[in-house]
Write a protein that holds these residues in place. Structure first.
Motif, PDB file in Angstrom:
ATOM      1  N   HIS A   1     -15.034   2.553  -8.021  1.00  0.00           N
ATOM      2  CA  HIS A   1     -15.607   2.744  -6.688  1.00  0.00           C
ATOM      3  C   HIS A   1     -17.013   3.332  -6.787  1.00  0.00           C
ATOM      4  CE1 HIS A   1     -14.932   4.318  -2.305  1.00  0.00           C
ATOM      5  NE2 HIS A   1     -15.803   3.334  -2.369  1.00  0.00           N
TER       6      HIS A   1
ATOM      7  N   ALA B   1      -7.698   3.047   4.724  1.00  0.00           N
ATOM      8  CA  ALA B   1      -7.647   2.008   3.696  1.00  0.00           C
ATOM      9  C   ALA B   1      -6.516   1.026   3.979  1.00  0.00           C
ATOM     10  CB  ALA B   1      -7.466   2.648   2.323  1.00  0.00           C
TER      11      ALA B   1
ATOM     12  N   LEU C   1     -10.147   1.972  -2.852  1.00  0.00           N
ATOM     13  CA  LEU C   1     -10.650   2.775  -1.737  1.00  0.00           C
ATOM     14  C   LEU C   1     -10.099   4.196  -1.747  1.00  0.00           C
ATOM     15  CD1 LEU C   1     -10.456   0.129   1.153  1.00  0.00           C
ATOM     16  CD2 LEU C   1     -12.484   0.861  -0.110  1.00  0.00           C
ATOM     17  N   THR C   2      -8.861   4.346  -2.190  1.00  0.00           N
ATOM     18  CA  THR C   2      -8.217   5.666  -2.140  1.00  0.00           C
ATOM     19  C   THR C   2      -8.288   6.423  -3.463  1.00  0.00           C
ATOM     20  OG1 THR C   2      -6.070   4.679  -2.696  1.00  0.00           O
ATOM     21  CG2 THR C   2      -6.614   4.902  -0.349  1.00  0.00           C
TER      22      THR C   2
ATOM     23  N   CYS D   1       0.803  -1.226   0.000  1.00  0.00           N
ATOM     24  CA  CYS D   1       0.000   0.000   0.000  1.00  0.00           C
ATOM     25  C   CYS D   1       0.837   1.278   0.000  1.00  0.00           C
ATOM     26  CB  CYS D   1      -0.936   0.018   1.211  1.00  0.00           C
ATOM     27  SG  CYS D   1      -2.154  -1.316   1.229  1.00  0.00           S
TER      28      CYS D   1
ATOM     29  N   TYR E   1      -6.691  -1.346  -2.109  1.00  0.00           N
ATOM     30  CA  TYR E   1      -6.199  -0.055  -1.612  1.00  0.00           C
ATOM     31  C   TYR E   1      -6.403   1.043  -2.655  1.00  0.00           C
ATOM     32  CZ  TYR E   1      -2.923   3.450   0.161  1.00  0.00           C
ATOM     33  OH  TYR E   1      -2.348   4.614   0.610  1.00  0.00           O
TER      34      TYR E   1
ATOM     35  N   CYS F   1      -6.741  -3.089   4.761  1.00  0.00           N
ATOM     36  CA  CYS F   1      -5.929  -4.082   4.048  1.00  0.00           C
ATOM     37  C   CYS F   1      -5.081  -4.898   5.019  1.00  0.00           C
ATOM     38  CB  CYS F   1      -5.038  -3.387   3.025  1.00  0.00           C
ATOM     39  SG  CYS F   1      -5.938  -2.624   1.649  1.00  0.00           S
TER      40      CYS F   1
ATOM     41  N   VAL G   1     -11.624   6.951   0.475  1.00  0.00           N
ATOM     42  CA  VAL G   1     -11.277   6.679   1.866  1.00  0.00           C
ATOM     43  C   VAL G   1      -9.866   7.202   2.107  1.00  0.00           C
ATOM     44  CG1 VAL G   1     -10.954   4.851   3.583  1.00  0.00           C
ATOM     45  CG2 VAL G   1     -12.752   4.643   1.849  1.00  0.00           C
TER      46      VAL G   1
END
Length: 301
Positions: free
Chosen positions: A233, A257, A222-223, A143, A219, A261, A252
């Protein structure tokens, strides 16, 4: 998100640079130190296990005297092998060519581990809690370290490609062990080419292999690391009916996030440890088979 707050706090603490490294301006954290010791210890445990198996079957035939250079080369190949494979295609220099701090750090840790008279064999009570830590350390790699290689790439084609992100995660995270196994670095015999476990039957089912692109993808989703993931998303949110009409889906924050994970990987690695060191997942099948064997067969007319 409240459930993830403790994990976020753990990461914040573990990633803080610590003394004595800060005295020299080095940003080496608790997570870095523990992860390095964990990796070097695992490599020694694997080497000694392979040695015992070789001697048991073949005796001391072809056994080569172990050298520290080979041990250091092994850990450096594991750490930087995947990066060496991907960086040329991403048109960026690998980290070990920019700074020698991390290579020297891992070399010193390997030297410390090798000087220990003996290390325990892997067993369930030790590996289970360490599996949770492995989830956290692998999450940091998947990540925090790997995605910027793609998302911050000077090439706009590379930086916006979700496929490049997933392939980079797959190869960078697994390339080191792939090369180590390919060259038989950890075997007690001289170096020779061999088929890595990843290319053997059902090698693709190895959790370490497929969890890398999976976690990096989650990851990124979400980001909103890339436009593709932001659109995905929004689409997923709409499909499950959680979208608010007229309001865009917000990403997020990176720490939350990453915490999600980490929990996912910790559970995955813990399950793998239970499977490898116990017969828990085999019990239902064995119980059914035993019951069938005990039941008398009915006579047919």
């Amino acid at each position: 998100m409240t459930l993830l707050s403790p994990v976020v706090s753990v990461f914040s603490y573990a990633l803080e640079p610590i003394a004595p490294f800060t005295w020299f301006g080095l940003r080496i954290s608790t997570l870095d130190v523990v992860a390095a010791f964990r990796l070097c210890l695992v490599l020694r445990q694997i080497r000694e296990d392979l040695y015992r198996k070789h001697v048991k079957i073949h005796g001391h035939t072809s056994v080569e005297a172990r050298s520290f250079i080979r041990s250091a080369s092994t850990v450096l190949t594991v750490v930087f092998g995947g990066e060496a494979l991907t960086c040329p295609y991403l048109m960026i220099p690998p980290s070990f060519m920019v700074s020698g701090i991390v290579p020297m750090f891992y070399t010193v840790i390997q030297a410390i581990v090798d000087t220990v008279p003996s290390v325990p064999e892997m067993f369930f009570a030790m590996e289970l809690p360490l599996s949770v830590f492995d989830g956290f350390s692998r999450t940091f790699l998947l990540c925090d370290l790997i995605p910027p290689m793609v998302t911050m790439n000077p090439s706009p084609i590379i930086s916006a490609s979700p496929w490049t992100l997933l392939v980079t995660s797959l190869v960078t995270a697994n390339g080191g062990f792939f090369l180590t196994n390919l060259l038989s670095f950890m075997n007690p015999t001289p170096l020779a080419l061999q088929t890595p476990p990843e290319l053997q039957a059902y090698g693709w089912t190895t959790a370490d292999l497929w969890c890398a692109p999976l976690v990096t993808g989650i990851y990124a989703l979400l980001t909103h690391a890339q436009p593709f993931w932001a659109e995905s998303h929004a689409l997923l949110t709409e499909l499950i009916g959680m979208n608010v009409q007229g309001k865009p889906v917000e990403p997020v924050d990176a720490e939350t996030a990453r915490a999600f994970c980490a929990l996912l990987l910790a559970c995955l690695f813990s399950g793998r440890t239970v499977k490898n060191f116990t017969n828990y997942f085999d019990r239902p099948v064995k119980a059914i088979q035993g019951k069938l064997k005990q039941e008398p067969k009915l006579k047919t007319q």
